[in-house]
Design a protein around this motif. Structure first.
Motif, PDB file in Angstrom:
ATOM      1  N   SER A  58       0.762  -1.208   0.050  1.00 12.67           N
ATOM      2  CA  SER A  58       0.092  -0.018  -0.024  1.00 12.67           C
ATOM      3  C   SER A  58       0.704   1.278  -0.019  1.00 12.67           C
ATOM      4  O   SER A  58       0.706   2.228  -0.863  1.00 12.67           O
ATOM      5  CB  SER A  58      -0.925  -0.139   1.220  1.00 12.67           C
ATOM      6  N   LEU A  61       2.104   1.622  -3.382  1.00 15.89           N
ATOM      7  CA  LEU A  61       1.222   1.781  -4.528  1.00 15.89           C
ATOM      8  C   LEU A  61       0.866   3.316  -4.329  1.00 15.89           C
ATOM      9  O   LEU A  61       0.789   4.024  -5.186  1.00 15.89           O
ATOM     10  CB  LEU A  61      -0.101   0.910  -4.038  1.00 15.89           C
ATOM     11  N   GLY A  62       0.644   3.914  -3.094  1.00 17.09           N
ATOM     12  CA  GLY A  62       0.468   5.272  -3.017  1.00 17.09           C
ATOM     13  C   GLY A  62       1.540   6.229  -3.820  1.00 17.09           C
ATOM     14  O   GLY A  62       1.218   7.269  -4.330  1.00 17.09           O
ATOM     15  N   LEU A 110      -5.332   0.537   5.103  1.00 17.07           N
ATOM     16  CA  LEU A 110      -4.626   0.528   3.966  1.00 17.07           C
ATOM     17  C   LEU A 110      -4.664   1.761   3.427  1.00 17.07           C
ATOM     18  O   LEU A 110      -3.735   2.289   2.449  1.00 17.07           O
ATOM     19  CB  LEU A 110      -4.999  -0.607   3.147  1.00 17.07           C
ATOM     20  N   ILE A 114      -1.568   3.958   2.011  1.00 13.66           N
ATOM     21  CA  ILE A 114      -1.837   4.619   0.558  1.00 13.66           C
ATOM     22  C   ILE A 114      -1.215   5.809   0.787  1.00 13.66           C
ATOM     23  O   ILE A 114      -0.297   6.552  -0.148  1.00 13.66           O
ATOM     24  CB  ILE A 114      -2.908   4.149  -0.011  1.00 13.66           C
ATOM     25  N   GLY A 117       2.282   6.777   1.532  1.00 12.67           N
ATOM     26  CA  GLY A 117       3.069   6.286   0.410  1.00 12.67           C
ATOM     27  C   GLY A 117       2.926   7.593  -0.547  1.00 12.67           C
ATOM     28  O   GLY A 117       3.972   7.740  -1.304  1.00 12.67           O
ATOM     29  N   SER A 373       7.915   2.106  -7.739  1.00 16.16           N
ATOM     30  CA  SER A 373       6.787   1.768  -6.742  1.00 16.16           C
ATOM     31  C   SER A 373       5.690   1.027  -7.056  1.00 16.16           C
ATOM     32  O   SER A 373       5.215   0.069  -6.288  1.00 16.16           O
ATOM     33  CB  SER A 373       6.097   3.175  -6.196  1.00 16.16           C
ATOM     34  N   ALA A 377       5.292  -2.615  -4.942  1.00 21.96           N
ATOM     35  CA  ALA A 377       3.971  -2.945  -4.614  1.00 21.96           C
ATOM     36  C   ALA A 377       3.476  -4.667  -4.733  1.00 21.96           C
ATOM     37  O   ALA A 377       3.035  -5.258  -3.896  1.00 21.96           O
ATOM     38  CB  ALA A 377       2.702  -2.083  -4.874  1.00 21.96           C
TER      39      ALA A 377
END
Length: 418
Positions: A58, A61-62, A110, A114, A117, A373, A377
């Motif tokens: 997460s 992913l962010g 999450l 995110i 992130g 990233s 992830a």
């Protein structure tokens, strides 16, 4: 508007590197806390160790989702706006994580991670901001100084787990979230710092100099090398996946080790102490020697230092395979993992910048961060599954495939003389 002289540009560059470094110290605290606590919070709230990898997934992913938009924002409005927006995302994310821990709602956790992130996407962009006005002779050095500055916050974040729990309990915060209070204060300070002190904006100033065609242009016009740039992006992303996937599962592996050492009854304090020290050493490996790798990249060449990074990553994975049941072996693996990541990403980022003409740099830098990233992830999710079925040594074996791929593809990273 009159352009600055060479001496004035150098002064602006020194000020920019100092401001970015201070911002990285502050921003690194939230990064270090999330690295240490994310997997533990995810496992605790979800009740399933296999889902712990979603925490690192997460946060990466962010960063992946915001890397390109923040790069585009920087191109239009400058680095200062992009970096402060990243800080704002992180602030909101920290608040949501604390709320999710209080309500014990896993999806909400999450979401918060995110957003943290997304803030880290700004921190990643800081290293490229250090190159906007840098000369080619010092590009690796300036970039690495900003990366190095993350050491302070990144190491402090995990080490604040214990004190954070004490402070958190005193004011009624949810368990395992106390250190996020320090992160909140640090992010506010970073927001104010960038807003007030990052003037003139380095990217906007560099764009003005390029547009004017000035003789004192700090960004030397070179022929574009798209193949080299793509290799640099691959090397950065793959090295990051190796680091992130193994690191993400280390807190869970250490928790199992702690329970085994205490007959299945390890306390939260025992686990937090072991995890905090190990991750702090890992983060120190990631950032503490980055100036050395930056100087080596300037003197030896970018590609050679990328390959040095692969040697260090390979050593880390070997330790993880052979000494996975020993705390000292896991710590040694994590330190080498951090060093390998540092060498690879510092030199890879310098190689990407050098292989790209100024007009395309910010766009490619954003794509590189996004690819890095997104890949990490996916790697973090797979790492949780691999750990469940093949244990820690199996995870290290799987990660070694990427190290081999970077080495095999290295001829693509040779910069041809013009």
């Amino acid at each position: 508007m009159t352009l600055p002289t060479v001496a004035q540009q150098q002064a602006v560059q020194r000020r920019t590197v100092a401001v970015l470094s201070a911002g990285q110290v502050l921003g690194g605290i939230a990064f270090g806390a999330t690295v240490s606590l994310g997997a533990l919070l995810a496992a605790d709230i979800s009740g399933d160790d296999a889902l712990s990898g979603l925490a690192t997934a997460s946060v990466t992913l962010g960063a992946a989702l915001c890397a390109i938009p923040l790069a585009r924002l920087a191109m239009k409005l400058g680095r200062r706006r992009a970096l402060t927006l990243g800080n704002l995302f992180a602030l909101i994310g920290i608040g949501i994580v604390i709320l999710a821990a209080a309500l014990r709602v896993f999806p909400l956790l999450l979401v918060g991670i995110i957003l943290i992130g997304a803030g880290n996407a700004g921190n990643l962009q800081s290293r490229f901001a250090a190159t906007d006005l840098a000369s080619s002779r010092h590009r690796g050095r300036d970039l690495s100084i900003v990366v190095w500055a993350t050491t302070v916050g990144g190491v402090a974040g995990p080490l604040l787990l214990g004190p954070g729990e004490v402070v958190g309990q005193a004011i009624g915060m949810p368990p395992q979230t106390g250190s996020y209070l320090f992160s909140l204060v640090a992010q506010v300070a970073a927001f104010i710092l960038y807003l007030v002190a990052l003037r003139p904006d380095p990217l906007l100033l560099a764009q003005r100099i390029i547009a004017a065609g000035a003789d004192q242009n700090p960004l030397e016009e070179r022929r574009d090398h798209p193949v080299v740039a793509r290799y640099a992006m691959f090397a950065i992303a793959a090295s990051h996946v190796v680091m992130a996937s193994v690191m993400a599962m280390t807190p869970i592996h250490l928790a199992h080790m702690a329970h085994g050492a205490h007959g299945g009854h390890a306390t939260s304090a025992d686990i937090s102490s072991l995890v905090g020290i190990t991750i702090a050493m890992h983060v120190a490996g990631m950032y503490a020697l980055s100036p050395l790798f930056g100087i080596l990249a300037d003197r030896w060449g970018r590609l050679r230092v990328v390959l040095l990074g692969q040697v260090l990553l390979g050593g880390a994975l070997l330790f993880a395979i052979l000494t996975s049941d020993q705390a000292w072996g896991v710590m040694a693996a994590l330190i080498l993992l951090g060093l390998g990541w540092s060498a690879s990403t510092v030199s890879g980022a310098a190689l990407l910048t050098e292989a790209t003409t100024p007009a395309l740099r910010t766009r490619r830098q954003g794509r590189s961060d996004s690819l890095m990233s997104f890949s990490a992830a996916g790697g973090a999710v797979l790492a949780g599954i691999i750990l469940s079925y093949f244990q820690y040594p199996g995870l290290a074996v799987a990660a070694s495939v990427l190290v081999v791929a970077i080495v095999v593809a290295s001829p693509l990273g040779r910069m041809r003389t013009e």
